[in-house]
Write a protein that holds these residues in place. Sequence first.
Motif, mmCIF file in Angstrom:
data_model
loop_
_atom_site.group_PDB
_atom_site.id
_atom_site.type_symbol
_atom_site.label_atom_id
_atom_site.label_comp_id
_atom_site.label_asym_id
_atom_site.label_seq_id
_atom_site.Cartn_x
_atom_site.Cartn_y
_atom_site.Cartn_z
ATOM 1 N N MET A 119 0.842 -1.201 0.000
ATOM 2 C CA MET A 119 0.000 0.000 0.000
ATOM 3 C C MET A 119 0.878 1.252 0.000
ATOM 4 S SD MET A 119 -3.040 0.858 2.620
ATOM 5 C CE MET A 119 -4.638 0.479 1.963
ATOM 6 N N THR A 120 0.701 2.081 -0.979
ATOM 7 C CA THR A 120 1.539 3.274 -1.041
ATOM 8 C C THR A 120 1.004 4.344 -0.113
ATOM 9 O OG1 THR A 120 0.246 4.301 -2.748
ATOM 10 C CG2 THR A 120 1.978 2.816 -3.472
ATOM 11 N N VAL A 121 1.788 5.429 -0.023
ATOM 12 C CA VAL A 121 1.438 6.477 0.921
ATOM 13 C C VAL A 121 0.105 7.131 0.554
ATOM 14 C CG1 VAL A 121 2.808 8.207 -0.301
ATOM 15 C CG2 VAL A 121 2.321 8.513 2.110
ATOM 16 N N LEU A 122 -0.206 7.218 -0.744
ATOM 17 C CA LEU A 122 -1.472 7.856 -1.126
ATOM 18 C C LEU A 122 -2.667 7.060 -0.622
ATOM 19 C CD1 LEU A 122 -1.068 9.212 -4.764
ATOM 20 C CD2 LEU A 122 -0.996 10.436 -2.610
ATOM 21 N N SER A 123 -2.623 5.735 -0.811
ATOM 22 C CA SER A 123 -3.738 4.917 -0.331
ATOM 23 C C SER A 123 -3.877 5.031 1.172
ATOM 24 C CB SER A 123 -3.516 3.458 -0.713
ATOM 25 O OG SER A 123 -3.453 3.348 -2.103
ATOM 26 N N LEU A 124 -2.737 5.104 1.851
ATOM 27 C CA LEU A 124 -2.768 5.241 3.306
ATOM 28 C C LEU A 124 -3.420 6.568 3.694
ATOM 29 C CD1 LEU A 124 -1.783 3.400 5.522
ATOM 30 C CD2 LEU A 124 0.288 4.765 5.690
ATOM 31 N N LEU B 24 3.879 9.000 -7.319
ATOM 32 C CA LEU B 24 3.332 8.160 -6.234
ATOM 33 C C LEU B 24 2.154 7.323 -6.736
ATOM 34 C CD1 LEU B 24 3.242 10.931 -3.485
ATOM 35 C CD2 LEU B 24 5.046 9.260 -3.864
ATOM 36 N N GLU B 25 2.308 6.839 -7.958
ATOM 37 C CA GLU B 25 1.197 6.158 -8.624
ATOM 38 C C GLU B 25 0.980 4.756 -8.065
ATOM 39 O OE1 GLU B 25 1.985 6.414 -12.697
ATOM 40 O OE2 GLU B 25 -0.048 5.935 -13.330
ATOM 41 N N GLN B 26 -0.271 4.338 -8.025
ATOM 42 C CA GLN B 26 -0.587 2.951 -7.677
ATOM 43 C C GLN B 26 -1.781 2.517 -8.502
ATOM 44 O OE1 GLN B 26 -2.063 2.284 -3.745
ATOM 45 N NE2 GLN B 26 -1.917 0.065 -3.896
ATOM 46 N N ARG B 27 -1.708 1.284 -9.009
ATOM 47 C CA ARG B 27 -2.835 0.793 -9.791
ATOM 48 C C ARG B 27 -3.088 -0.654 -9.411
ATOM 49 N NH1 ARG B 27 -3.773 1.686 -16.292
ATOM 50 N NH2 ARG B 27 -5.949 1.051 -16.257
ATOM 51 N N ALA B 28 -4.351 -0.983 -9.135
ATOM 52 C CA ALA B 28 -4.696 -2.344 -8.748
ATOM 53 C C ALA B 28 -6.009 -2.728 -9.418
ATOM 54 C CB ALA B 28 -4.836 -2.439 -7.230
ATOM 55 N N ARG B 29 -6.237 -4.035 -9.528
ATOM 56 C CA ARG B 29 -7.499 -4.522 -10.107
ATOM 57 C C ARG B 29 -8.667 -4.066 -9.256
ATOM 58 N NH1 ARG B 29 -8.253 -9.093 -13.314
ATOM 59 N NH2 ARG B 29 -9.881 -9.861 -11.952
ATOM 60 N N TRP B 30 -9.750 -3.650 -9.896
ATOM 61 C CA TRP B 30 -10.917 -3.267 -9.107
ATOM 62 C C TRP B 30 -12.183 -3.815 -9.755
ATOM 63 C CZ3 TRP B 30 -13.923 1.853 -8.886
ATOM 64 C CH2 TRP B 30 -14.765 1.845 -7.774
ATOM 65 N N ILE B 31 -12.633 -3.200 -10.845
ATOM 66 C CA ILE B 31 -13.786 -3.757 -11.570
ATOM 67 C C ILE B 31 -13.349 -3.973 -13.005
ATOM 68 C CG2 ILE B 31 -16.289 -3.568 -11.869
ATOM 69 C CD1 ILE B 31 -16.310 -1.162 -10.134
ATOM 70 N N PRO B 32 -12.591 -5.040 -13.258
ATOM 71 C CA PRO B 32 -12.039 -5.223 -14.598
ATOM 72 C C PRO B 32 -13.120 -5.325 -15.674
ATOM 73 C CG PRO B 32 -11.741 -7.192 -13.245
ATOM 74 C CD PRO B 32 -12.243 -6.119 -12.345
ATOM 75 N N SER B 33 -14.299 -5.829 -15.290
ATOM 76 C CA SER B 33 -15.339 -6.061 -16.291
ATOM 77 C C SER B 33 -15.762 -4.773 -16.975
ATOM 78 C CB SER B 33 -16.546 -6.716 -15.626
ATOM 79 O OG SER B 33 -16.950 -5.932 -14.529
ATOM 80 N N VAL B 34 -15.669 -3.647 -16.303
ATOM 81 C CA VAL B 34 -16.053 -2.403 -16.959
ATOM 82 C C VAL B 34 -14.832 -1.528 -17.214
ATOM 83 C CG1 VAL B 34 -18.434 -2.326 -16.145
ATOM 84 C CG2 VAL B 34 -16.638 -1.393 -14.720
ATOM 85 N N GLY B 35 -13.662 -2.152 -17.230
ATOM 86 C CA GLY B 35 -12.469 -1.382 -17.550
ATOM 87 C C GLY B 35 -12.159 -0.313 -16.534
ATOM 88 N N SER B 36 -12.438 -0.617 -15.265
ATOM 89 C CA SER B 36 -12.173 0.363 -14.218
ATOM 90 C C SER B 36 -11.200 -0.250 -13.225
ATOM 91 C CB SER B 36 -13.481 0.722 -13.516
ATOM 92 O OG SER B 36 -13.224 1.577 -12.438
ATOM 93 N N SER B 37 -10.186 0.516 -12.839
ATOM 94 C CA SER B 37 -9.216 -0.014 -11.887
ATOM 95 C C SER B 37 -9.052 0.971 -10.739
ATOM 96 C CB SER B 37 -7.868 -0.231 -12.576
ATOM 97 O OG SER B 37 -7.386 0.997 -13.060
ATOM 98 N N TYR B 38 -8.498 0.467 -9.642
ATOM 99 C CA TYR B 38 -8.161 1.364 -8.544
ATOM 100 C C TYR B 38 -6.854 2.033 -8.926
ATOM 101 C CZ TYR B 38 -6.541 3.013 -4.043
ATOM 102 O OH TYR B 38 -6.071 3.808 -3.032
ATOM 103 N N HIS B 39 -6.918 3.240 -9.423
ATOM 104 C CA HIS B 39 -5.739 3.928 -9.941
ATOM 105 C C HIS B 39 -5.634 5.286 -9.251
ATOM 106 C CE1 HIS B 39 -3.301 5.256 -13.741
ATOM 107 N NE2 HIS B 39 -2.602 5.272 -12.631
ATOM 108 N N GLN C 250 -7.446 8.502 -10.316
ATOM 109 C CA GLN C 250 -7.046 8.593 -11.721
ATOM 110 C C GLN C 250 -7.918 7.669 -12.558
ATOM 111 O OE1 GLN C 250 -5.076 10.809 -12.842
ATOM 112 N NE2 GLN C 250 -4.327 11.574 -10.887
ATOM 113 N N ASP C 251 -9.111 7.397 -12.056
ATOM 114 C CA ASP C 251 -10.053 6.538 -12.772
ATOM 115 C C ASP C 251 -11.423 7.190 -12.629
ATOM 116 O OD1 ASP C 251 -10.514 3.436 -13.719
ATOM 117 O OD2 ASP C 251 -12.192 4.250 -12.595
ATOM 118 N N LEU C 252 -12.170 7.250 -13.708
ATOM 119 C CA LEU C 252 -13.425 7.995 -13.659
ATOM 120 C C LEU C 252 -14.414 7.398 -12.668
ATOM 121 C CD1 LEU C 252 -14.009 8.815 -17.430
ATOM 122 C CD2 LEU C 252 -13.166 10.299 -15.638
ATOM 123 N N ILE C 253 -14.466 6.065 -12.580
ATOM 124 C CA ILE C 253 -15.430 5.455 -11.666
ATOM 125 C C ILE C 253 -15.003 5.706 -10.219
ATOM 126 C CG2 ILE C 253 -16.417 3.264 -10.911
ATOM 127 C CD1 ILE C 253 -17.571 4.423 -13.482
#
Lengths: 473, 496
Positions: free
Chosen positions: B1-6, B60-75, B128-131
């Motif tokens: 978990m990066t500092v931003l998520s924290l 300080l970027e971080q990207r993780a799987r979130w809702i892949p079905s709609v092309g949305s990630s935790y970014h 950094q993700d619209l959803i």
Amino acid sequence: MHPAMGKDPLALLPEICLLVGAVTTLLAGSFLARDRQWLTRLVALAALLASGVAAAAALTGDPLTVYGTTFAVDTATGVARLVVVGSTLLVIALGTEEVRGRPRESETYALLLLSSLGATVMAAASDLLVLAVSFLLASIPLYGLIGMTRGPRAAEAALKAYLLGALLNILLLLGSVVLYGVGGATAYADLRAGLAGAPAAAVAIGLLGVLAGLLFKAGGVPGHFWVPDAAQGAGVTAAAFLTTVPKIGALVAAYRLVSVLPDSVSWPLLVAVLAALTMTLGNLAAFAQDDVRRLLGWSTVSQVGYLLMPVAVAGTSSDALPALLVYLAAYAVTNLAAFAVVAAVPERRSVADARGLAASAPVLGGALLVALLSLVGTPPTAVFLGKLSVFTATWEGGMAWLVVVAAANTVASLFYYLRWIAPAYRPGERTGGPEPHRPLATVTAVVAALSVLVLLPALSGLLPAVQDAVVAR
Amino acid sequence: MTVLSLIVFLPLAAAAVLALVRLPDGAARWAWLALTVADLVLVGVAVAAYETPPDGGLALEQRARWIPSVGSSYHVGVDGLSLPLVVLTAVLFAACAVYALREQRRPRAQAALFLFLQSTCLGLFVAQDLILFFLFFDLSIVGMYFAIAGWGHGDRARSALKFFLYTFLGSLALLVGFIGLYLAADPHTFDIPELVAAAPLQDSPVTGGWVLAALLLGLAVKTPTVPFHTWLPPAHTDAPAIGSAILAGVLLKMGTYGFVRIAMPVLPDAWQDWAWVLITIGVVSALYGALVALAQTDLKRMIAYTSVNHMGYVVLAVGAAGLVGSGETARELAVTGAVTQMVSHGLTTGALFLLAGVLHQRRGSYAMDEYGGLAAPAPRFAALFAVGAFASLGLPAFSGFIAEFQVFTGSIGATPVAAVALLGILLTAALFLRAVQRLLTGRTTGLSVGFPDLHLRETVAAGGLLALSLLVGIVPWPLLDLIAPAAESVVDLVSR
């Protein structure tokens, strides 16, 4: 055409479990003493669990149709089965305290199982005749359930549902006959080819008839009149059931039906207009409601409007079916979470009665908040994902105007859900410790509300699989 | 978990704990303060670790799987546009926690709610993700609804409802716009950097125009600009002091931030086509907001309308940035000024709302006529209010001056028409001077008699915000160095 078209009773195992469960419940109920009726509840729960396990197992298999081409066992059927079974389990859990010890306890469970069976058969029907039978199977137990509480309101609601159901059932049969007449078949697989050259007017009349029947089951315009009355007049168990489970069967059935229609009839526009009317009417009517059950009744009408959107783009968007299934699952759990809160504190009947709920029963307040915000479509709840999928599929299917209508309706719907949330979070007049509430219904509300919050990642994980399965079909 | 998520999820986790564990009131208040300070320290760590990314990228970027079905990630990630707002958010929430140290009405629930709100605000600025953006956008509305309905005064239920309905309309318009962007991109995606790189609706001006219209509606309601501002005055009037400070200081920025983060870089062509509409809306908002503020007798309504005025400058600047024919330096200056104005407005208006809250808390009224000569019984209040008023009207040595100077230099450089909005500065100066005169000077009369001066916590909360405004005004270069590269890349992107 699918390779396996045999008579494979095992493919119907989930339905068989429900049927056996219903019969056993009914028989056992008539032999058991009053204080042993709870055994029938166990039988019903066991039948539902068995059906759910069988449905989950069938989901991994290849899609096929059995008994000729009359009954489709594919992803849509599989998801519909699971949602129906899960919903009915939740209904029994939230309703146990209401039904327990009542003279008609075992009959209630039997009717719930039979109506669930009707809903799953309806979702799987790939033949107009099977559709007609499933309509009866799903409807007749429902009339009984509505009238079960024996109040004047319940009697009125049951009669209203029965009369409207009988009328629209006739229309459904009539429509089926017309489609059979011009298409030369009742099985969808043959109907597709048969209807291609048929006169458009006749196809349109047939479609209107069948769709009218399905809209009665779904509770959409113009077959929606019975829903608010039944939600208000029936017991909370029956109300929770009838606003959730019949829709699942009816909407999947509508999707299957429109998928076989030729382009000569502009059915997408018809369904889209019905969707817009349904969501708008449901919302407008919900504005003025003070009884929370009636409010939920109208809210379910408006939700059917959103559910009809993917049906309208069934022919033009590849994501229509996954969107419909996701929305159905999300809606079912969310709606039942709201009804579970109602069941936990049944004496709080009006919106004003909700005052102070969050203070006296924080858990119920939280569950209500999650459920209603989910019905609005606030992220990260389940219905948000449903709405996102449905809106995306509808726009992709070329109906951006319908998305705008739905978005406007979503804003409008916030108003009446807030009319319920706001008093619940206002300080109440009650003093003296926590409020007495039905523990099992409370647990159900919490479980359902947590699923609404956590179902999202689970559903989103499943969605690609559903999409692939639909594409492979 | 990066500092931003924290940074984003620490307040949320704390809110959950506070909501579930029945802490005594005092402990809850101090726990809230401790957590906002801890989050502020984490933000400090992020600022220290931040290095301006090359080519307009993210740090300080971080990207993780979130809702892949709609092309949305935790970014998540920050750049020069978002980091200043992250800092502002953390500072404002800490100030609110200090201010609320004596809160008597359900302090534990309030602490939990504001921590939740803090998570949503921070999350929005790093998304950094619209959803993900939409998720935080919507939840911030829900949180603020409960803040107004639960801790407000007056006709709070009605004001809260109006706020919720109005901004929810905006959020649905945003969602429609986001879906439009998603479907236009190939492959479909909700990822903001991918959408920026693709600029998917460049070749379809009609669809692009409609999608931008939906985005503008959503963001304009939130900002708010004329004619979508009518929810703002009642919401502010009936909100609690800290609710108003957060609403004006942070939530309004979500609208203007959406312009520079999403609308400008993703839809450059449409933005250029709509530039004049935005400039017009900006000028009208600035002038109309100032004029209506001038007519107010209620102090809080007056400050609320000055927000419409200040946000008008921001809209003017980002609109001017779309005039591709004009000089690039001027447009970069305008965007830098716009982001600086967001920070500056957050600090000064936040402080002013906290001070206005003191009036209501002591005397139950915001009516300026009922006070007079407050300087004698309450010198600390008078001093801070006067400083806040001068900072807000754009006096040199305060952040507002730096911001507005750049907004106007840049915008007028792009189009001389922008000079019309200069009148707004004149009007704001007049209305703030009049407010200072009415409230503070003259004979001590009416509700001012025996008015208790600011407590330490109130002085620290409001004074701290104003001190930061002063600091930015005197030493602006660290902030400007942060913003300028990002502003440059936004202008490059919108000029495509």
